[in-house]
Write an enzyme that holds these catalytic residues in place. Structure first.
Site, PDB file in Angstrom:
ATOM      1  N   ASN A 185       0.847  -1.201   0.000  1.00 27.98           N
ATOM      2  CA  ASN A 185       0.000   0.000   0.000  1.00 27.98           C
ATOM      3  C   ASN A 185       0.882   1.252   0.000  1.00 27.98           C
ATOM      4  O   ASN A 185       0.946   2.012   0.962  1.00 27.98           O
ATOM      5  CB  ASN A 185      -0.913  -0.019   1.227  1.00 27.98           C
ATOM      6  CG  ASN A 185      -1.981   1.047   1.177  1.00 27.98           C
ATOM      7  OD1 ASN A 185      -2.237   1.636   0.128  1.00 27.98           O
ATOM      8  ND2 ASN A 185      -2.612   1.308   2.314  1.00 27.98           N
ATOM      9  N   ASP A 190      -7.124  -0.248  -1.531  1.00 27.77           N
ATOM     10  CA  ASP A 190      -5.771  -0.702  -1.854  1.00 27.77           C
ATOM     11  C   ASP A 190      -5.422  -1.995  -1.140  1.00 27.77           C
ATOM     12  O   ASP A 190      -4.412  -2.631  -1.465  1.00 27.77           O
ATOM     13  CB  ASP A 190      -4.743   0.377  -1.460  1.00 27.77           C
ATOM     14  CG  ASP A 190      -4.905   1.654  -2.255  1.00 27.77           C
ATOM     15  OD1 ASP A 190      -5.482   1.593  -3.360  1.00 27.77           O
ATOM     16  OD2 ASP A 190      -4.466   2.712  -1.771  1.00 27.77           O
ATOM     17  N   GLN A 218      16.186  10.587 -16.673  1.00 26.78           N
ATOM     18  CA  GLN A 218      16.699   9.245 -16.928  1.00 26.78           C
ATOM     19  C   GLN A 218      18.193   9.092 -16.704  1.00 26.78           C
ATOM     20  O   GLN A 218      18.653   8.052 -16.314  1.00 26.78           O
ATOM     21  CB  GLN A 218      16.407   8.837 -18.377  1.00 26.78           C
ATOM     22  CG  GLN A 218      14.949   8.541 -18.657  1.00 26.78           C
ATOM     23  CD  GLN A 218      14.507   7.221 -18.106  1.00 26.78           C
ATOM     24  OE1 GLN A 218      15.297   6.427 -17.630  1.00 26.78           O
ATOM     25  NE2 GLN A 218      13.220   6.958 -18.154  1.00 26.78           N
ATOM     26  N   ASP A 264      19.702  10.655 -12.680  1.00 23.33           N
ATOM     27  CA  ASP A 264      18.599   9.793 -13.116  1.00 23.33           C
ATOM     28  C   ASP A 264      17.799   9.509 -11.875  1.00 23.33           C
ATOM     29  O   ASP A 264      18.341   9.012 -10.915  1.00 23.33           O
ATOM     30  CB  ASP A 264      19.170   8.494 -13.689  1.00 23.33           C
ATOM     31  CG  ASP A 264      18.127   7.432 -13.868  1.00 23.33           C
ATOM     32  OD1 ASP A 264      18.491   6.313 -14.207  1.00 23.33           O
ATOM     33  OD2 ASP A 264      16.962   7.710 -13.640  1.00 23.33           O
ATOM     34  N   GLU A 265      16.528   9.805 -11.881  1.00 24.24           N
ATOM     35  CA  GLU A 265      15.778   9.744 -10.637  1.00 24.24           C
ATOM     36  C   GLU A 265      14.816   8.563 -10.539  1.00 24.24           C
ATOM     37  O   GLU A 265      14.804   7.876  -9.526  1.00 24.24           O
ATOM     38  CB  GLU A 265      14.996  11.048 -10.450  1.00 24.24           C
ATOM     39  CG  GLU A 265      14.326  11.181  -9.086  1.00 24.24           C
ATOM     40  CD  GLU A 265      15.318  11.248  -7.946  1.00 24.24           C
ATOM     41  OE1 GLU A 265      14.993  10.760  -6.864  1.00 24.24           O
ATOM     42  OE2 GLU A 265      16.423  11.764  -8.149  1.00 24.24           O
ATOM     43  N   LYS A 320      -7.233  -4.704  -7.921  1.00 27.58           N
ATOM     44  CA  LYS A 320      -6.717  -3.339  -8.015  1.00 27.58           C
ATOM     45  C   LYS A 320      -5.368  -3.336  -8.738  1.00 27.58           C
ATOM     46  O   LYS A 320      -4.542  -4.227  -8.558  1.00 27.58           O
ATOM     47  CB  LYS A 320      -6.539  -2.763  -6.594  1.00 27.58           C
ATOM     48  CG  LYS A 320      -6.119  -1.298  -6.499  1.00 27.58           C
ATOM     49  CD  LYS A 320      -7.272  -0.376  -6.849  1.00 27.58           C
ATOM     50  CE  LYS A 320      -6.898   1.089  -6.693  1.00 27.58           C
ATOM     51  NZ  LYS A 320      -6.899   1.543  -5.288  1.00 27.58           N
ATOM     52  N   ASP A 325      12.224   4.858  -7.086  1.00 26.94           N
ATOM     53  CA  ASP A 325      13.140   5.984  -6.947  1.00 26.94           C
ATOM     54  C   ASP A 325      14.576   5.483  -6.858  1.00 26.94           C
ATOM     55  O   ASP A 325      14.896   4.611  -6.046  1.00 26.94           O
ATOM     56  CB  ASP A 325      12.780   6.783  -5.691  1.00 26.94           C
ATOM     57  CG  ASP A 325      13.456   8.137  -5.652  1.00 26.94           C
ATOM     58  OD1 ASP A 325      14.190   8.463  -6.595  1.00 26.94           O
ATOM     59  OD2 ASP A 325      13.248   8.872  -4.667  1.00 26.94           O
ATOM     60  N   PHE A 348      18.712   5.230 -13.266  1.00 25.75           N
ATOM     61  CA  PHE A 348      17.808   4.322 -13.959  1.00 25.75           C
ATOM     62  C   PHE A 348      17.764   4.480 -15.471  1.00 25.75           C
ATOM     63  O   PHE A 348      16.919   3.880 -16.131  1.00 25.75           O
ATOM     64  CB  PHE A 348      16.421   4.411 -13.344  1.00 25.75           C
ATOM     65  CG  PHE A 348      16.355   3.759 -11.982  1.00 25.75           C
ATOM     66  CD1 PHE A 348      17.380   2.929 -11.541  1.00 25.75           C
ATOM     67  CD2 PHE A 348      15.292   3.985 -11.144  1.00 25.75           C
ATOM     68  CE1 PHE A 348      17.339   2.330 -10.295  1.00 25.75           C
ATOM     69  CE2 PHE A 348      15.229   3.384  -9.895  1.00 25.75           C
ATOM     70  CZ  PHE A 348      16.254   2.564  -9.460  1.00 25.75           C
ATOM     71  N   LEU A 357      18.548   1.045 -16.362  1.00 27.09           N
ATOM     72  CA  LEU A 357      17.527   0.058 -16.027  1.00 27.09           C
ATOM     73  C   LEU A 357      16.486   0.056 -17.141  1.00 27.09           C
ATOM     74  O   LEU A 357      15.732   1.016 -17.297  1.00 27.09           O
ATOM     75  CB  LEU A 357      16.879   0.415 -14.680  1.00 27.09           C
ATOM     76  CG  LEU A 357      15.742  -0.475 -14.186  1.00 27.09           C
ATOM     77  CD1 LEU A 357      16.205  -1.901 -13.992  1.00 27.09           C
ATOM     78  CD2 LEU A 357      15.173   0.088 -12.881  1.00 27.09           C
ATOM     79  N   HIS A 374      25.320   3.576 -18.972  1.00 30.54           N
ATOM     80  CA  HIS A 374      23.929   3.150 -18.993  1.00 30.54           C
ATOM     81  C   HIS A 374      23.607   2.323 -20.230  1.00 30.54           C
ATOM     82  O   HIS A 374      24.085   2.618 -21.327  1.00 30.54           O
ATOM     83  CB  HIS A 374      22.993   4.362 -18.966  1.00 30.54           C
ATOM     84  CG  HIS A 374      23.012   5.094 -17.661  1.00 30.54           C
ATOM     85  ND1 HIS A 374      22.233   6.193 -17.419  1.00 30.54           N
ATOM     86  CD2 HIS A 374      23.717   4.872 -16.527  1.00 30.54           C
ATOM     87  CE1 HIS A 374      22.451   6.623 -16.192  1.00 30.54           C
ATOM     88  NE2 HIS A 374      23.353   5.838 -15.631  1.00 30.54           N
ATOM     89  N   ASP A 402      20.885   2.339 -21.823  1.00 29.09           N
ATOM     90  CA  ASP A 402      20.112   3.084 -22.825  1.00 29.09           C
ATOM     91  C   ASP A 402      20.997   3.898 -23.757  1.00 29.09           C
ATOM     92  O   ASP A 402      20.497   4.560 -24.667  1.00 29.09           O
ATOM     93  CB  ASP A 402      19.050   3.964 -22.160  1.00 29.09           C
ATOM     94  CG  ASP A 402      19.626   5.154 -21.395  1.00 29.09           C
ATOM     95  OD1 ASP A 402      20.862   5.218 -21.217  1.00 29.09           O
ATOM     96  OD2 ASP A 402      18.837   6.021 -20.967  1.00 29.09           O
ATOM     97  N   CYS A 428      17.210  10.323 -21.841  1.00 21.98           N
ATOM     98  CA  CYS A 428      17.725  10.700 -20.524  1.00 21.98           C
ATOM     99  C   CYS A 428      16.916  11.834 -19.906  1.00 21.98           C
ATOM    100  O   CYS A 428      16.774  11.911 -18.687  1.00 21.98           O
ATOM    101  CB  CYS A 428      19.183  11.139 -20.628  1.00 21.98           C
ATOM    102  SG  CYS A 428      20.272   9.930 -21.377  1.00 21.98           S
TER     103      CYS A 428
END
Length: 713
Positions: A122, A184, A354, A379-380, A391, A398, A435, A438, A521, A523, A695
């Site tokens: 939740n 939830d 990114q 990158d956040e 649900k 993050d 990330f 990622l 990265h 990417d 990015c």
């Protein structure tokens, strides 16, 4: 116990009792042709009742004992029986509602024919006022609903309806107000049927194991319709809750929330138990009579690939990227996708959604601090979702690297039905923890093994080849590539993040080699785009060899003097002849191509790809002061994918007949797949700062149609 002289017995029950005698491994239902049974070791009498008792002791069993030669009983015993029902139920059938089931509630199985209840973490926030709590040193994740012990209601969003019992035949009892917070959670229903005096004279305890208690929270409101009456009764330091069944209600509905995602040391499985206790004489401990168990699995965090439909685009607005934001907004409008712009006060002049922190040379750092004094390469977040049968809602993951955008996920994203999760780490983080490193593939099948939710891709370290001369070449490198030595170690994504991703189980991660890049990265050298044929997608790989092939073709056509970077003020403009004549650049790109080839083989093997599933995108790299690679011109694979609309970094390639030959090459590759290519100028706003379009943007996408619990990891 039987009388001393008894050698046989006869047993008989009232109509509501079924009697079985087990003798010499055979089970015989009574009445039978055998009227007397020997009192021997191994002989058992089994009793069952199918109807709930109306009164205490309303069914009976009589046992008559006989001597060896006696026709008259030497003794009798009467057993008074009361049948009650105590059960703990959840949505083990995964239908979205709690129902009766004959499956084993104490087990959880995967697959299309699997069973077992599902629990959501939740991690959204249904009370927006609590967002004001994040100004101090409190960790951001404590702002989510799984970090409190109250039921929250987003003002004006509670809904009311008649509560119809899940079981039984009595009419609706009251109007129940269900808040978004309760929605939830997963329902867990305790049913207690039978004479109510039984439950007043016995104990009934709902309990959870010590190792599971910090993973869940349980709320109970009793018969009340008031939100404030919902109390936290189980979880954390509360291991047991004494239930007092209502005299007029046979069902008690508990609401269960997950507090933690699967991770190292936590499989995601949580067991709840209800135990009926016999109340002893004063001073003695209660004795358990019966226990029922139900097992939940906490739903995993799931990433979404480029090939899923976009729902919302995010981009940061900073001091100098107005044209970039306008171009992204126009592309999103064309794709019919809304845009959220993170304004300057919230992003603290951090433009990077990114891309991550980079180990730059002092010269580059000085330049960037001169241009953007508040600029941290950051990158956040990564967008994903959680899902249960009842649900589904998005959850932002993050990055452990917190810079200018560190408060953006909490202040601008966390809210009702939009969750948040973070992985704290005590390790020294690197840019590989950001990330842009990622990604996730579309669904694939590898040697008959299906990955219906794709596979996560992360970049990692590998023995790194430094410029020089030696005797051990990089993988698949040509003989003329310079190198001197292997150096083990390098940058790697934090173990806490890697463990978290692997523990979700549904998108088995693949580690690639990305430490050869300055930013590091995945990417920077790969992307996925939708396609109408084959597997439904193509893998795009950056390709120095393809770029050299293109430039040589243009040189042979007589365009050797065509130059790069036309229209960019203050930027050197090398010609095709100069690029092809740069021996150091050629050797370095042979090295980078060998690194990409290494990853190409891994991707083909781990994603089950053939060469026809891969498209090579022309790209050159140049070495920084540490012999790591950075894009020579804007990196076209680092693109924004919005359905069939692609936002590609504008490469500013040599102009041939008035057209950028790099853009024309890419269009010829991608447009036959039904894709629209829009080239976006990010040269000064992102490329010169070691990033590109992907990015500087992020996308929330539609969840998979496939339900994760139907797969077999």
């Amino acid at each position: 116990s039987a009388p001393k002289d008894a050698t046989a017995f006869h047993v008989q029950g009232t109509p509501g009792v079924k009697v079985y005698v087990v003798h010499e491994t055979q089970s015989v239902k009574l009445p039978s042709s055998v009227t007397r049974w020997p009192l021997a070791t191994g002989t058992e009498v089994l009793l069952t009742m199918e109807a709930i008792s109306k009164d205490v002791g309303d069914e009976k069993v009589r046992i008559s004992y006989f001597g060896e030669a006696s026709g008259v009983p030497v003794g009798r015993a009467m057993l008074y029986l009361t049948c009650v029902e105590v059960s703990l139920d959840a949505d083990t059938g995964r239908s979205g509602s709690v129902s009766r089931t004959l499956v084993d509630k104490a087990t959880w199985t995967w697959g299309p024919d699997g069973h077992g209840a599902i629990l959501l973490v939740n991690c959204d926030r249904d009370d927006p006022r609590s967002q004001l709590m994040g100004d101090g040193d409190e960790p951001k994740s404590q702002l989510a609903d799984n970090r409190d012990t109250v039921v929250c209601s987003y003002e004006g969003m509670a809904s009311s309806f008649l509560l119809f019992p899940l079981f039984g035949d009595f009419p609706p009892q009251f109007v129940l107000t269900v808040t978004p917070d309760l929605k939830d959670m997963s329902q867990m229903v305790l049913r207690t049927r039978g004479p109510r005096t039984i439950f007043t004279g016995h104990g009934l305890v709902l309990h959870v194991g010590f190792s599971d208690a910090d993973k869940v929270g349980v709320f109970y409101g009793g018969n009340s319709i008031a939100l404030e009456e919902y109390k936290h009764v189980l979880g954390g330091d509360k291991l047991a809750y004494a239930v007092k069944p209502s005299r007029h209600q046979e069902e008690s509905i508990f609401y269960v929330e997950g507090l933690a995602f699967p991770d190292a040391g936590f499989s995601g499985l949580v067991a709840f138990h209800v135990t009926l206790l016999e109340s002893p004489e004063k001073g003695l401990l209660e004795t358990p009579i019966f226990t029922d168990t139900v097992v939940f699995r906490v739903a995993p965090w799931i990433m979404t690939p480029n090939t899923l439909a976009p729902l919302e685009v995010f981009v940061c607005s900073v001091e100098d990227n107005e044209d970039f934001v306008a171009a992204i907004s126009a592309l999103a409008e064309e794709a019919k996708c809304p845009v959220t712009v993170c304004p300057l006060p919230e992003n603290r002049n951090d433009r990077w959604i990114q891309v991550g922190d980079v180990q730059l040379s002092p010269r580059t750092v000085a330049l960037q601090h001169f241009l953007f004094p508040l600029f941290p390469l950051q990158d956040e977040v990564e967008f994903g979702y959680v899902q249960a049968p009842h649900k589904t809602f998005p959850v932002v993951f993050d990055s452990p690297r917190d810079r200018g955008l560190k408060d953006f996920p909490v202040r601008s994203i966390l809210g009702p039905d939009f969750g948040y999760v973070a992985q704290e780490t005590s390790e020294n983080t690197s840019s590989l923890d950001s990330f842009g490193n990622l990604e996730v593939s579309p669904p694939v099948t590898v040697h008959s093994k299906e990955y219906p939710l794709g596979r996560i891709l992360i970049g990692s370290s590998f023995p790194r080849w430094e410029m020089g001369f030696g005797s051990i070449p990089p993988p698949k490198a040509k003989a003329e590539v310079p190198f001197i030595a292997l150096r083990f170690g390098g940058r790697r994504m934090a173990k806490a993040v890697r463990n978290f991703l692997a523990a979700q189980r549904v998108q088995a991660p693949v580690e690639l080699f990305s430490d050869w890049l300055q930013v590091g990265h995945v990417d920077e050298f790969l992307s996925f785009i939708p396609a109408p044929d084959r597997k439904g997608f193509r893998l795009l790989l950056a390709s120095p060899s393809t770029c050299y092939q293109l430039l040589r073709e243009k040189q042979e056509m007589g365009y050797g003097e065509a130059t790069m970077f036309q229209g960019l003020h203050g930027v050197p403009k090398p010609s095709i002849n100069e690029i092809l004549g740069n021996e150091a650049l050629r050797k370095f790109n042979a090295y980078t191509q060998s690194c990409i080839n290494w990853n190409r083989d891994i991707l083909k093997r781990e994603l089950g790809l053939a060469e026809q599933d891969i498209i090579d995108i022309p790209q050159l790299f140049q070495a920084d002061d540490q012999a790591r690679a950075m894009a020579y011109f804007p990196d076209m694979v680092n693109m924004l994918v919005l359905g069939r609309h692609l936002g590609i970094p504008k490469p500013f390639g040599p102009l041939v007949a008035g057209q950028c030959c790099l853009e024309e090459w890419v269009r010829a590759l991608l447009q036959p797949l039904g894709l629209s290519c829009t080239f976006i100028n990010d040269f000064f706003s992102y490329h010169k700062l070691s990033g590109e379009v992907h990015c500087g943007t992020n996308v929330r996408r539609k969840p998979f149609a496939f339900k994760w619990w139907r797969m077999v990891p």
